[in-house]
Every structure is written in structure tokens, then in C-alpha cells.
Enzyme design. Structure first.
Site, mmCIF file in Angstrom:
data_model
loop_
_atom_site.group_PDB
_atom_site.id
_atom_site.type_symbol
_atom_site.label_atom_id
_atom_site.label_comp_id
_atom_site.label_asym_id
_atom_site.label_seq_id
_atom_site.Cartn_x
_atom_site.Cartn_y
_atom_site.Cartn_z
ATOM 1 N N CYS A 89 0.841 -1.196 0.000
ATOM 2 C CA CYS A 89 0.000 0.000 0.000
ATOM 3 C C CYS A 89 0.881 1.254 0.000
ATOM 4 C CB CYS A 89 -0.985 -0.040 1.169
ATOM 5 S SG CYS A 89 -2.399 1.071 0.970
ATOM 6 N N HIS A 195 -3.455 -5.759 0.968
ATOM 7 C CA HIS A 195 -2.813 -6.000 2.258
ATOM 8 C C HIS A 195 -2.805 -7.485 2.624
ATOM 9 C CE1 HIS A 195 -2.493 -1.820 3.855
ATOM 10 N NE2 HIS A 195 -3.490 -1.595 3.024
ATOM 11 N N GLU A 197 -1.090 -8.869 4.949
ATOM 12 C CA GLU A 197 -0.981 -8.998 6.407
ATOM 13 C C GLU A 197 -2.346 -8.952 7.092
ATOM 14 O OE1 GLU A 197 -1.045 -4.533 5.837
ATOM 15 O OE2 GLU A 197 -0.330 -6.298 4.742
#
Length: 220
Positions: A89, A195, A197
């Protein structure tokens, strides 16, 4: 492999990344403050991660100020020596601003912040569900650069439908050619808007992000 996660004023995904790498993969993670510049504890077998957020408030272009931080100067040197670097990002934006990756990230085509699950397709044709959360995630490069990226296999992810079909309807931000992530020519620097994660833990109800880390960094 151990990891360094760079923290800027405005980073908001640094602890998410730390948690994913430590708890989902059992890796050693060292948090790196933007004003520091010492990476001597890392070898080129390790990885530096530039997380998502709003570095320096994104008061200029996203990532434009962070590119000049002391730590990023060291990260650039680390990457040029062959060390692995992953930007997610805002981290992707910073890598483009720093010249480690080609292209730029522009304001979303709909002029609105987008926060939702999307599907991305890797080179093997596998569709993965991973969330996005950005206002300036529209990847852009000129046609010559785009052709070069495609020719060299540097496009690592494209936005797609759940069945893997790549079309305009699957594109959340208007990114050129549906590009969600790229790597450099040497194959050691990776950038992506979604993302992983945020989708690597069973507690999240989605572990497709684990496959991203496995594909890009060989984690298991």
C-alpha cells in the site's frame, strides 16, 4: 530469514505486519524507526518491509516525503545489493517514489477511498482474496514501461474476479491493465496495493494473504 519493518510517522499497518510475520510465520521481526539508518543486522537473505499507512501524513504525494528519510536511503542501498524489499500500500507508493520500482500510484479513478476485499490473480492463475484500503492506489506507467513489465514477468498480481477473470469490473481503483502489484527486474523488490498482512490469520476468517507471502518470499 528475518524481517525489518520500517515505521514512519503515520504508519498504521506496521504492527499488523509485525503480527503476521511473527505469529503466522514465526519469523524474527525488528522494528526500524524512520530516522535511523542502521541495517547492519540484516543480510541480503533477509527482507525489509515498508508497511501501509500515511507516512508523514501524505501531505505531498503519497510516499514522496518518506522516500527521503534516513532509513529509506539505507533500504535503497540494501535493495541495490540484492536484499529483499516488500512494500504494501503506502509502502508500494514509497518504493515507486524512491525509484526502486517503476510507475506511480495515482488517485483512485472514482476519487474515493476504497476499503473492501478484492481478488488478485498471480502468474499461476490462482485468484486470492485480499483486502485493499487506499485513496491513491491507481497504478500508472507509460505503455513502453507497461509492455516491458509484462514481457519480463514483473507484473506479480492483477485485480480479477473470483473465478480469475481479469476485467474492468474487478478493478477497484482504475489501475492501468488491472495491475495490483509488480516487482523489479532483478526480482528482489516487490510492491503491491492489497494487504496480505490483513488476511493471513485464521482469526481473520481469510488466510489467502499467507499465499502472497509464500509466493513472494518463500515463507511457509
Amino acid at each position: 530469514m528475518k524481517f525489518g519493518v520500517v515505521v514512519f510517522p503515520g504508519s498504521n499497518c506496521d504492527r499488523d505486519m509485525q503480527d503476521a510475520l511473527q505469529n503466522d510465520f514465526g519469523k524474527e521481526v525488528i522494528m526500524l524507526w524512520h530516522k535511523d539508518k542502521d541495517l547492519s543486522m540484516f543480510t541480503t537473505d533477509d527482507c525489509i518491509v515498508i508497511p501501509g499507512g500515511f507516512s508523514y501524513g501524505d501531505y505531498l504525494r503519497c510516499g514522496a516525503i518518506a522516500r527521503f528519510s534516513p532509513m529509506m536511503q539505507s533500504v535503497i542501498d540494501f535493495a541495490n545489493r540484492g536484499g529483499k524489499v516488500l512494500g504494501v500500500c503506502n509502502g508500494f507508493q514509497i518504493l515507486c517514489e524512491s525509484g526502486l520500482l517503476p510507475g506511480v500510484l495515482l488517485q483512485n479513478a472514482n476519487q474515493q477511498f476504497v476499503c473492501k476485499n478484492v481478488f488478485i490473480k498471480n502468474g499461476a492463475g490462482q485468484a486470492l482474496k485480499v483486502p485493499v484500503a487506499h485513496g491513491e492506489g491507481r497504478f500508472y506507467a507509460d505503455d513502453a514501461t507497461l509492455d516491458e513489465l509484462e514481457k519480463n514477468g514483473q507484473v506479480i498480481f492483477k485485480y480479477c474476479q473470483p473465478d480469475g477473470t481479469v476485467n474492468e469490473g474487478a478493478n477497484p481503483n482504475g489501475a492501468t491493465r488491472n495491475i495490483a502489484g509488480i516487482k523489479n527486474r532483478a526480482g528482489n523488490v516487490f510492491g503491491m496495493m492489497p494487504h496480505p498482512e490483513r488476511s493471513s490469520s485464521e482469526a481473520m476468517g481469510n488466510q489467502d494473504g499467507r499465499k502472497v507471502f509464500e509466493l513472494l518470499l518463500g515463507l511457509n
